[in-house]
Design an enzyme around this catalytic site. Structure first.
Site, PDB file in Angstrom:
ATOM      1  N   ILE A 124      -2.573   6.550  30.874  1.00  0.00           N
ATOM      2  CA  ILE A 124      -1.823   7.724  30.433  1.00  0.00           C
ATOM      3  C   ILE A 124      -1.127   8.317  31.639  1.00  0.00           C
ATOM      4  CG2 ILE A 124      -3.863   9.240  30.604  1.00  0.00           C
ATOM      5  CD1 ILE A 124      -2.612  10.780  28.173  1.00  0.00           C
ATOM      6  N   PRO A 129       5.127  13.728  40.894  1.00  0.00           N
ATOM      7  CA  PRO A 129       5.130  14.222  42.273  1.00  0.00           C
ATOM      8  C   PRO A 129       5.271  15.737  42.365  1.00  0.00           C
ATOM      9  CG  PRO A 129       6.424  12.218  42.123  1.00  0.00           C
ATOM     10  CD  PRO A 129       6.040  12.580  40.718  1.00  0.00           C
ATOM     11  N   GLY A 130       5.966  16.352  41.399  1.00  0.00           N
ATOM     12  CA  GLY A 130       6.159  17.793  41.445  1.00  0.00           C
ATOM     13  C   GLY A 130       5.461  18.543  40.335  1.00  0.00           C
ATOM     14  N   ILE A 158      -1.677   7.373  38.774  1.00  0.00           N
ATOM     15  CA  ILE A 158      -1.975   6.916  37.416  1.00  0.00           C
ATOM     16  C   ILE A 158      -3.078   5.849  37.431  1.00  0.00           C
ATOM     17  CG2 ILE A 158      -1.022   5.958  35.295  1.00  0.00           C
ATOM     18  CD1 ILE A 158       0.068   8.757  36.201  1.00  0.00           C
ATOM     19  N   THR A 159      -4.245   6.224  36.911  1.00  0.00           N
ATOM     20  CA  THR A 159      -5.371   5.300  36.799  1.00  0.00           C
ATOM     21  C   THR A 159      -5.035   4.185  35.808  1.00  0.00           C
ATOM     22  OG1 THR A 159      -6.913   7.098  37.243  1.00  0.00           O
ATOM     23  CG2 THR A 159      -7.817   5.119  36.229  1.00  0.00           C
ATOM     24  N   GLU A 244     -11.805  15.140  27.502  1.00  0.00           N
ATOM     25  CA  GLU A 244     -11.445  14.487  28.757  1.00  0.00           C
ATOM     26  C   GLU A 244     -12.123  15.166  29.943  1.00  0.00           C
ATOM     27  OE1 GLU A 244      -7.161  14.228  28.983  1.00  0.00           O
ATOM     28  OE2 GLU A 244      -7.044  13.527  26.908  1.00  0.00           O
ATOM     29  N   ARG A 245     -12.214  16.463  29.913  1.00  0.00           N
ATOM     30  CA  ARG A 245     -12.858  17.183  31.019  1.00  0.00           C
ATOM     31  C   ARG A 245     -14.370  17.003  30.983  1.00  0.00           C
ATOM     32  NH1 ARG A 245      -8.314  21.891  30.326  1.00  0.00           N
ATOM     33  NH2 ARG A 245      -6.894  20.989  31.879  1.00  0.00           N
ATOM     34  N   ARG A 270     -37.454   6.978  56.241  1.00  0.00           N
ATOM     35  CA  ARG A 270     -36.876   7.228  57.566  1.00  0.00           C
ATOM     36  C   ARG A 270     -37.801   8.137  58.387  1.00  0.00           C
ATOM     37  NH1 ARG A 270     -33.385   5.108  61.270  1.00  0.00           N
ATOM     38  NH2 ARG A 270     -32.375   6.758  62.487  1.00  0.00           N
ATOM     39  N   HIS A 340     -29.044  11.702  55.333  1.00  0.00           N
ATOM     40  CA  HIS A 340     -29.026  10.313  55.800  1.00  0.00           C
ATOM     41  C   HIS A 340     -28.684  10.218  57.290  1.00  0.00           C
ATOM     42  CE1 HIS A 340     -29.164   8.901  51.619  1.00  0.00           C
ATOM     43  NE2 HIS A 340     -29.257   7.660  52.071  1.00  0.00           N
TER      44      HIS A 340
END
Length: 379
Positions: A124, A129-130, A158-159, A244-245, A270, A340
Site C-alpha cells: 500500500i 516525500p512531502g 513502501i513496505t 492497522e495501528r 554473564r 548486555h
C-alpha cells in the site's frame, strides 16, 4: 505472568505450526535477507502453501476465514523469531482487507487467491516525500482520461514495494491542492508501463524488509482498477487504520517479551566482579520494572484484541495502544542493550537488531505525536 484467556487450543496448535515455520524457513535465512535487503519470494510461496497468508480472507478467495487472533499469532511469532523482514502482515492484514472490503467481485476474485498463495505480493502506497502522517497532503494525482486514469507522482518508505505485484495507491482524483474529499484508492499492477520501483532503501533497522520508493510517470490505470468509489478513499483509510495501528502494537508487546526473556537469560549467565550480573540490585530492579510494564502492556493489548473481535475497537483506543506500546518497546530495547553491555551493541546479538528495529515503530502507522492528537480530540 497474568494468564491469557483470549487464545483457544486451536490457536495454540496454529502457533506451534507457525513457530516451526519460523525456525525452519525464516530464522536460518534472516542474515542473507538482511544483506540483500529483501526476503526471497520462495519464503512467500512457502508461507502461502502452509496457509499463513491472508488467513482472515473468505475460503472462496483462498483464505481460512480465521479470526484476527490467527493474524496476531503470526505477528507475535515473527517478533519472537527476531525476524522483521517478511512483510506478511502488511500483505495479509492491510492490503488484502482493502481489496476484500472495497473491491469489486472481479478485483477480489483475481487478486485475493493469488495473494493467499503467495504468488502476488501486495503493498500500500500512502507516504510521499512531502506527506507522511498527513494523508490529506498527498500530491500523487490520477487524472481522468476516457476509460483510464493517468497516474503521476511518487511514494516513499513502501513496505513490500520492491517485490510488489499489486499496490493500493493513494492518489488525488480531484484537485491536487484539495483535501480529504479528493482522495481515491487505485489498484496498480507492478508491471504497468511507467511504474518504476527504486532499489531497496538502506535503513537503520528492518534491514531484511523490502522497503523502497515507487515512481509513477504517466501510468495509465483502467477505471475498473478504482477501489470503492472515486473520492471516497479517505474514509476507507480512516476505517481501516484502527486495526492497522493495533498490528504495530502487537509487534511491540511480542518484541518486549522476547527481549526481556533473552536478557534475563544473559544476566543470569554473564558474570562481573565474580558473580552473575543478575545478582546486582540495579539489574534486579531494572528487570522488575520491565517485567511489570510488559505485563501491563500485554493485558491492555489483549483487551484491545477482545474489542477488535467484537468490532468495538475505537480509533482512540487503537491510538493509545500504538503510542504507549511502541514507546514501551523502545524503552525495553534500550534497557536490554544496556544490560548486555558492549555485546548488546554487536549486530550478531539479536537484542542489537531488535533495538534498531524498534525505533521506527514510533514513526510509521502515524507518528506517536499524531496518536496523541487523535486521543486528545476525543477528550
Amino acid at each position: 505472568m497474568v494468564p491469557q484467556t483470549i487464545f483457544t487450543e486451536d490457536h495454540d496448535l496454529f502457533r506451534r505450526q507457525v513457530r516451526r515455520f519460523m525456525e525452519e524457513e525464516v530464522i536460518p535465512k534472516t542474515e542473507k535477507w538482511e544483506d540483500q535487503g529483501y526476503v526471497d519470494r520462495e519464503a512467500w510461496l512457502k508461507a502461502g502453501e502452509l496457509g499463513f497468508l491472508c488467513t482472515t480472507m473468505p475460503a472462496e478467495y483462498g483464505g481460512a476465514e480465521a479470526d484476527r487472533l490467527y493474524a496476531t499469532i503470526l505477528i507475535e511469532e515473527q517478533a519472537y523469531a527476531y525476524s522483521s523482514g517478511p512483510g506478511f502482515s502488511l500483505h495479509s492484514d492491510i492490503v488484502a482487507p482493502y481489496i476484500l472490503n472495497y473491491g469489486s467481485e472481479e478485483q477480489k476474485a483475481h487478486w485475493l487467491p493469488k495473494m493467499a498463495r503467495g504468488e502476488a505480493i501486495g503493498a500500500i502506497a500512502m507516504t510521499e516525500p512531502g506527506a507522511g502522517s498527513d494523508l490529506q497532503g498527498v500530491r500523487t494525482s490520477a487524472v481522468e482520461d476516457g476509460d483510464d486514469y493517468i497516474l503521476n507522482g511518487s511514494k516513499i518508505f513502501i513496505t513490500n514495494g520492491w517485490h510488489s505485484d499489486i499496490v493500493v495507491v493513494v492518489a488525488k482524483t480531484g484537485e491536487v491542492s484539495g483535501g480529504a474529499d479528493q482522495i481515491s484508492l487505485l489498484l496498480v499492477e507492478g508491471d504497468r508501463e511507467g511504474f518504476r520501483k527504486g532499489k531497496p532503501l538502506k535503513k537503520v533497522g528492518l534491514k531484511a524488509q523490502d522497503t523502497c520508493e515507487l515512481f509513477f510517470d504517466n501510468v495509465r490505470v483502467p477505471k475498473e482498477n478504482l477501489l470503492g468509489k472515486q473520492n471516497g478513499g479517505f474514509g476507507m483509510l480512516m476505517h481501516e487504520l484502527a486495526w492497522e495501528r493495533l498490528l504495530i502494537a502487537i509487534t511491540s508487546v511480542a518484541a518486549c517479551e522476547k527481549m526481556f526473556e533473552d536478557t534475563l537469560e544473559y544476566v543470569r549467565e554473564r558474570k562481573a566482579f565474580g558473580k552473575p550480573v543478575a545478582t546486582f540490585q540495579n539489574t534486579r530492579f531494572s528487570m522488575a520494572e520491565m517485567k511489570t510494564e510488559i505485563e501491563i502492556g500485554r493485558v491492555f493489548l489483549d483487551k484491545c484484541l477482545e474489542l477488535e473481535l467484537q468490532k468495538k475497537l475505537t480509533p482512540e483506543t487503537a491510538a493509545m495502544a500504538k503510542y504507549w506500546l511502541t514507546d514501551l518497546q523502545c524503552k525495553v530495547a534500550d534497557e536490554c542493550v544496556q544490560l548486555h553491555g558492549g555485546y548488546g551493541y554487536m549486530w550478531e546479538y539479536p537484542v542489537a537488531r531488535a533495538w534498531a528495529d524498534a525505533r521506527v515503530q514510533r514513526i510509521y502507522g502515524g507518528t506517536n505525536e499524531i496518536m496523541k492528537e487523535i486521543i486528545s480530540r476525543s477528550l
